[in-house]
Design a protein around this motif. Sequence first.
Motif, short mmCIF file in Angstrom:
data_model
loop_
_atom_site.label_atom_id
_atom_site.label_comp_id
_atom_site.label_asym_id
_atom_site.label_seq_id
_atom_site.Cartn_x
_atom_site.Cartn_y
_atom_site.Cartn_z
N SER A 6 0.83 -1.16 0.01
CA SER A 6 -0.17 0.02 0.03
C SER A 6 0.92 1.19 0.04
N LEU A 7 0.28 2.19 -0.47
CA LEU A 7 1.00 3.64 -0.55
C LEU A 7 0.72 4.58 0.51
N ALA A 8 -0.50 4.17 1.34
CA ALA A 8 -0.82 4.99 2.44
C ALA A 8 0.09 5.34 3.25
N LEU A 9 0.27 6.48 3.79
CA LEU A 9 1.22 7.09 4.79
C LEU A 9 0.88 6.83 6.24
N PRO A 10 1.36 5.98 6.84
CA PRO A 10 1.10 5.70 8.40
C PRO A 10 0.96 7.07 9.12
N ALA A 11 0.26 7.06 10.12
CA ALA A 11 -0.09 8.06 11.03
C ALA A 11 1.38 8.65 11.41
N ARG A 12 1.44 10.11 11.43
CA ARG A 12 2.44 10.77 11.94
C ARG A 12 3.64 10.52 11.04
N THR A 13 3.62 10.58 9.86
CA THR A 13 4.61 10.37 8.62
C THR A 13 4.32 11.66 7.76
N ARG A 14 5.42 12.12 7.77
CA ARG A 14 5.53 13.48 6.81
C ARG A 14 6.40 13.20 5.52
N ALA A 15 5.85 13.26 4.38
CA ALA A 15 6.70 13.33 3.27
C ALA A 15 7.29 14.73 2.97
N GLY A 16 8.73 14.78 2.96
CA GLY A 16 9.32 16.03 2.55
C GLY A 16 10.70 15.83 2.04
N LEU A 17 11.46 16.75 2.32
CA LEU A 17 13.08 16.76 2.06
C LEU A 17 13.75 16.63 3.31
N LEU A 18 14.88 15.99 3.25
CA LEU A 18 15.89 15.94 4.08
C LEU A 18 17.10 16.78 3.74
N GLU A 19 17.38 17.92 4.38
CA GLU A 19 18.37 18.86 3.89
C GLU A 19 19.69 18.52 4.41
N THR A 20 20.70 18.43 3.53
CA THR A 20 22.02 18.11 3.95
C THR A 20 23.32 18.84 3.27
N GLU A 21 24.24 18.80 3.52
CA GLU A 21 25.60 19.29 2.95
C GLU A 21 25.61 18.79 1.44
N ARG A 22 25.14 17.81 1.35
CA ARG A 22 25.53 17.11 -0.26
C ARG A 22 24.18 17.20 -0.85
N GLY A 23 23.18 17.98 -0.54
CA GLY A 23 22.05 18.11 -1.23
C GLY A 23 20.69 17.76 -0.67
N ARG A 24 19.62 17.79 -1.38
CA ARG A 24 18.23 17.47 -0.60
C ARG A 24 18.06 15.94 -1.10
N PHE A 25 17.37 15.15 -0.14
CA PHE A 25 17.03 13.98 -0.47
C PHE A 25 15.45 13.73 -0.03
N ALA A 26 14.87 13.49 -1.10
CA ALA A 26 13.39 12.83 -0.65
C ALA A 26 13.42 11.90 0.65
N ALA A 27 12.37 12.30 1.54
CA ALA A 27 12.27 11.32 2.65
C ALA A 27 10.97 11.28 3.25
N LEU A 28 10.59 10.18 3.77
CA LEU A 28 9.60 9.65 4.67
C LEU A 28 9.75 9.72 6.12
N ASP A 29 9.30 10.57 7.09
CA ASP A 29 9.83 10.92 8.41
C ASP A 29 8.51 10.46 9.33
N CYS A 30 8.66 9.52 10.01
CA CYS A 30 7.83 8.97 11.04
C CYS A 30 8.23 8.99 12.23
N THR A 31 7.31 9.67 13.13
CA THR A 31 7.81 10.12 14.64
C THR A 31 6.98 9.17 15.56
N PRO A 32 7.45 8.90 16.76
CA PRO A 32 6.54 8.17 17.63
C PRO A 32 5.25 8.91 18.37
N PRO A 33 4.23 8.23 18.48
CA PRO A 33 3.11 8.96 19.04
C PRO A 33 3.38 9.68 20.22
#
Length: 318
Positions: A6-33
């Motif tokens: 499934s492509l559904a994002l779990p709760a507390r998951t953000r689709a965005g960019l991880l900014e680094t010194e080597r550029g931006r990387f598309a990321a899924l970031d899921c944090t604890p409840p």
Amino acid sequence: MSRPPSLALPARTRAGLLETERGRFAALDCTPPAGVPHVGTVLLVPGFIGSKEDFLPLLRPLSEAGYRAVAVDGRGQHETPGPADEEAYAQHELAADVRAQTAALEEEGTGGAQGAGVGEPGILLHLLGHSLGALTARSAVLAAATSCPWASLTLMGSGPAAVRPEQQKRVRLLVEWLPTLGKEALWQEMQKAPRSEQAADELPADVAEFLHRRWLNTVPEQLTATGRRLLTEPDRVAELAAVPIPKLVLSGSTDYAWPVPWQDDMATRLAADRAVIEGADHSPNVEQPTATARALIAFWQRVEARRHTPGTRSRLSA
């Protein structure tokens, strides 16, 4: 190639960019409840023809156990752009990207997507690579051996060196045909393989469309360079064994890319923890995510305990 159910994002998951010194990387970031202590963060590195979505089924169970889970698209993969230059996808370049992603997570401190960061007191950062991503993660650890920032390394569905001969034939055809046929025509040819036809019949329409789109989005030079690596990767197990970091070798009970006995032997040579996920093949992350998450959490909990009381290698079966 992992196929998320499934492509559904779990709760507390953000689709965005991880900014680094080597550029931006598309990321899924899921944090604890809310109310669940943040006990660790894990950086998840996908494999060949893969992407951050390969870890979707793991995000919820890992976060509910207190782990912030950050899955990334590597350079040239799916939603992370990359140059049309094979040299940009050399192993040392991809390993440097993993180190930069790690540094970015470290620098966030108590920030992050929703207030959870690696920099909190007592928070450990774990590194997990799947398939080709495990080879990249291994290279990152070896490059940073004297100042390793990770609390542990998990090698999932990966082996000591190049893939098995039968898989080498498939990868070699992909590498050879891609410049001639182009991505769309080659994709259609790939779908004629028995394994692909069976999998496609079982997939929801949106997931099948996503896999096609992901393939088209991935930079051809990335596919070619990383495909060649699967054919030529040397055995670096002895080097990795010398790095004093807890290690887990996790696989399905079968694996079409690296035979399970190869992974058993690699775990022995590494003095690593071992987890075998029954009912899974090359991608336990999508084939048996509940059992896979349980094995990962158990390993990380042992790592936390070993920081105070050194333990011994254990063999798990999930």
